[in-house]
Scaffold this motif. Structure first.
Motif, PDB file in Angstrom:
ATOM      1  N   VAL A 133       4.740  -0.414  -8.081  1.00 54.23           N
ATOM      2  CA  VAL A 133       4.699  -1.290  -7.872  1.00 54.23           C
ATOM      3  C   VAL A 133       4.453  -0.803  -5.940  1.00 54.23           C
ATOM      4  O   VAL A 133       4.587  -0.226  -5.622  1.00 54.23           O
ATOM      5  N   ASP A 134       3.189  -1.368  -5.743  1.00 53.50           N
ATOM      6  CA  ASP A 134       2.788  -1.006  -4.843  1.00 53.50           C
ATOM      7  C   ASP A 134       3.201  -1.648  -3.490  1.00 53.50           C
ATOM      8  O   ASP A 134       3.182  -3.305  -3.198  1.00 53.50           O
ATOM      9  N   VAL A 135       2.776  -1.542  -2.442  1.00 55.49           N
ATOM     10  CA  VAL A 135       3.808  -2.086  -0.778  1.00 55.49           C
ATOM     11  C   VAL A 135       3.310  -1.000   0.137  1.00 55.49           C
ATOM     12  O   VAL A 135       3.254  -0.214   0.588  1.00 55.49           O
ATOM     13  N   THR A 136       3.354  -2.607   1.395  1.00 53.92           N
ATOM     14  CA  THR A 136       3.169  -1.834   2.478  1.00 53.92           C
ATOM     15  C   THR A 136       4.267  -0.500   3.165  1.00 53.92           C
ATOM     16  O   THR A 136       5.441  -1.412   2.872  1.00 53.92           O
ATOM     17  N   VAL A 137       3.801  -0.530   4.451  1.00 57.96           N
ATOM     18  CA  VAL A 137       5.089  -0.425   5.326  1.00 57.96           C
ATOM     19  C   VAL A 137       5.855  -1.370   6.097  1.00 57.96           C
ATOM     20  O   VAL A 137       4.977  -2.348   5.723  1.00 57.96           O
ATOM     21  N   ASN A 176       3.843  -8.901   9.840  1.00 59.41           N
ATOM     22  CA  ASN A 176       2.791  -9.093   8.899  1.00 59.41           C
ATOM     23  C   ASN A 176       3.741 -10.267   7.993  1.00 59.41           C
ATOM     24  O   ASN A 176       3.825  -9.424   7.115  1.00 59.41           O
ATOM     25  N   SER A 177       3.108 -11.584   7.666  1.00 53.97           N
ATOM     26  CA  SER A 177       3.591 -12.144   6.952  1.00 53.97           C
ATOM     27  C   SER A 177       3.461 -11.676   5.086  1.00 53.97           C
ATOM     28  O   SER A 177       3.855 -11.803   4.703  1.00 53.97           O
ATOM     29  N   SER A 178       2.295 -11.868   5.393  1.00 53.23           N
ATOM     30  CA  SER A 178       1.270 -12.045   4.294  1.00 53.23           C
ATOM     31  C   SER A 178       1.278 -10.453   3.650  1.00 53.23           C
ATOM     32  O   SER A 178       1.183  -9.783   2.706  1.00 53.23           O
ATOM     33  N   TRP A 179       1.106  -9.496   4.588  1.00 48.92           N
ATOM     34  CA  TRP A 179       1.010  -8.003   4.461  1.00 48.92           C
ATOM     35  C   TRP A 179       2.089  -7.564   4.311  1.00 48.92           C
ATOM     36  O   TRP A 179       1.453  -6.386   3.234  1.00 48.92           O
ATOM     37  N   SER A 180       2.903  -7.712   4.488  1.00 49.08           N
ATOM     38  CA  SER A 180       4.442  -7.090   5.063  1.00 49.08           C
ATOM     39  C   SER A 180       6.239  -7.090   4.436  1.00 49.08           C
ATOM     40  O   SER A 180       6.450  -6.776   3.632  1.00 49.08           O
TER      41      SER A 180
END
Length: 468
Positions: free
Chosen positions: A280-284, A288-292
């Protein structure tokens, strides 16, 4: 001169006749000669049948979408390896346009509908009774995962890609969420998968949500849609002989975090029965509510085999000021914050093979941002007669120049700074790396991998090594 013209005519006729002669043999279903299903075409890309004859083979209704070059087949049932019968309202396959007709890959179609393809010399016979297979792996592979994402769609695309031999897994961006009911558009190529397996690579399929928050919310709020999405993912993974599934859902509301966990949980349970890995891909981590904040990294990592940490896009097109795509210190900070709740061996460190050219007014206002692939950096620097300087603040190299009173600047990795990032994999004992994307690689990119892992073998996945 006339000999040259005759040669061209001969080549043209040969190519044309080659297409015509590719209508190899008649195709029959279950028994010969009673159930004729048209002609099968075999060429370098695989074995195909006329899409218009799908009902003769599958007994299912279908719809050809010429605009998308895709065929939809309705009311499909198939049996998973654990004997569970799954029902899908529709599935879809990509089409190839050959001699002004639409063709569909016969191997993937046969996998779904349980046919063995028998070559009976004068004709092909589809024999009922084939069981869907699963990968032979019983556990996660030993050593690091050297993952490279690719946007390639067919053989002509993958033969353009050169790799360092530390890359052992390729994930193709073949599947996209099509609607809120959990259907995915399919652009996969089973010939590419089987070819790469023969070369020793593992192949994963990437399933994305089109980065559409509304579509994702509607999917996740309906358990029937989630079940359909999971059945689609598992079906495509098995039909196309995939070793792994990569979930790339981005830009969705943090209010859907728990529902996304549920989706990953149910998908994980079903994939474990098939020996197919889940990443599963995740950001750091950030605010940010919709990107993290939409990711529960701890829970997702416990449910999946790998977490692809997208340590890039530090500064993006929407940023208020210019900056790098992935500075060394930002990457390590994001990694350390992730490791506070995720086991290191499950993390694949994201490595960008691209950067951005920033264009600014004298006030510092951003008026333009252009993506710049690693493979184009050398030409960009030479064309603009630039002298890169090391930027200690970011641990990267930097160039800038003015044109029409506008400032242009770029931060980028060379082989040395890229090697520093790859050393983080050893330092924190990570599960491996994940490159976005293979098509963007430059020469210095692979030098970095050789420096970090000690392997200098360059492989073209089309079959040549070291440029031979």
């Amino acid at each position: 001169m006339y000999k040259f013209i005759l040669s061209l005519i001969f080549i043209f006729l040969f190519a044309s006749l080659g297409q015509i002669c590719a209508f190899d043999k008649d195709l029959y279903v279950v028994s010969y000669p009673n159930n004729f299903a048209g002609e099968a075409l075999k060429n370098n890309d695989g074995l195909f049948m006329l899409a218009n004859n799908i009902k003769l083979v599958t007994k299912k209704n279908f719809l050809i979408n010429p605009k998308e070059k895709r065929v939809y087949i309705f009311d499909v049932k198939f049996t998973l390896p654990d004997k569970e019968v799954v029902s899908l309202e529709s599935v879809n396959f990509p089409l190839k346009s050959i001699n002004k007709n639409y063709y569909v890959d016969l191997n993937s179609l046969s996998n779904l509908f349980g046919f063995d393809i028998l070559d009976e010399n004068d004709y092909y016979l589809l024999k009922q009774g084939k069981e869907l297979g699963v990968p032979f792996q019983k556990e996660k592979p030993k050593g690091i995962v050297g993952l490279g994402f690719s946007t390639a769609k067919d053989f002509s695309d993958i033969r353009k890609i050169d790799l360092n031999s530390d890359v052992n897994t390729i994930s193709f961006t073949w599947f996209s969420l099509e609607d809120s009911f959990g259907n995915f558009s399919n652009n996969a190529d089973i010939g590419v998968v089987d070819y790469l397996h023969e070369k020793g690579y593992k192949v994963w399929g990437l399933f994305n949500n089109r980065f559409n928050p509304d579509l994702t919310h509607k999917l996740l709020e309906n358990k029937y849609s989630i079940e359909n999405a999971i059945n689609q993912i598992v079906m495509y993974a098995i039909v196309y002989h995939l070793d792994g599934v990569n979930i790339d859902f981005e830009n969705f509301s943090d209010l859907d975090k728990t529902k996304f966990n549920y989706f990953v949980k149910k998908l994980s349970e079903k994939l474990k029965k098939t020996n197919i890995l889940l990443s599963v891909d995740v950001t750091v981590p950030d605010n940010n509510s919709s990107w993290s904040l939409c990711y529960d990294r701890k829970t997702i990592s416990e449910l999946s085999d790998y977490l692809v940490l997208m340590t890039y896009d530090e500064f993006t097109k929407g940023s208020e000021r210019a900056g790098p795509t992935a500075s060394l210190f930002w990457v390590e900070k994001g990694l350390k914050n992730t490791l506070k709740e995720v086991e290191p061996t499950k993390v694949l460190l994201g490595i960008p093979f691209y950067t951005r050219e920033w264009i600014e007014e004298p006030s510092g206002k951003i008026v333009g941002v252009k993506a710049l692939d690693n493979k184009d950096l050398k030409g960009f620097i030479e064309e603009n007669k630039l002298s890169p300087q090391f930027d200690k603040k970011y641990g990267l190299y930097h160039v800038s120049f003015y044109r029409y009173n506008l400032k242009h600047e770029v931060w980028f990795d060379n082989s040395e700074t890229m090697s520093n990032k790859l050393e983080l994999i050893k330092k924190y004992k990570l599960g491996g790396f994940a490159i976005w994307k293979l098509e963007s690689a430059g020469d210095s990119s692979w030098i970095s991998f050789s420096n970090a892992f000690g392997d200098k073998l360059l492989i073209n996945i089309g079959g040549t090594k070291n440029g031979e």
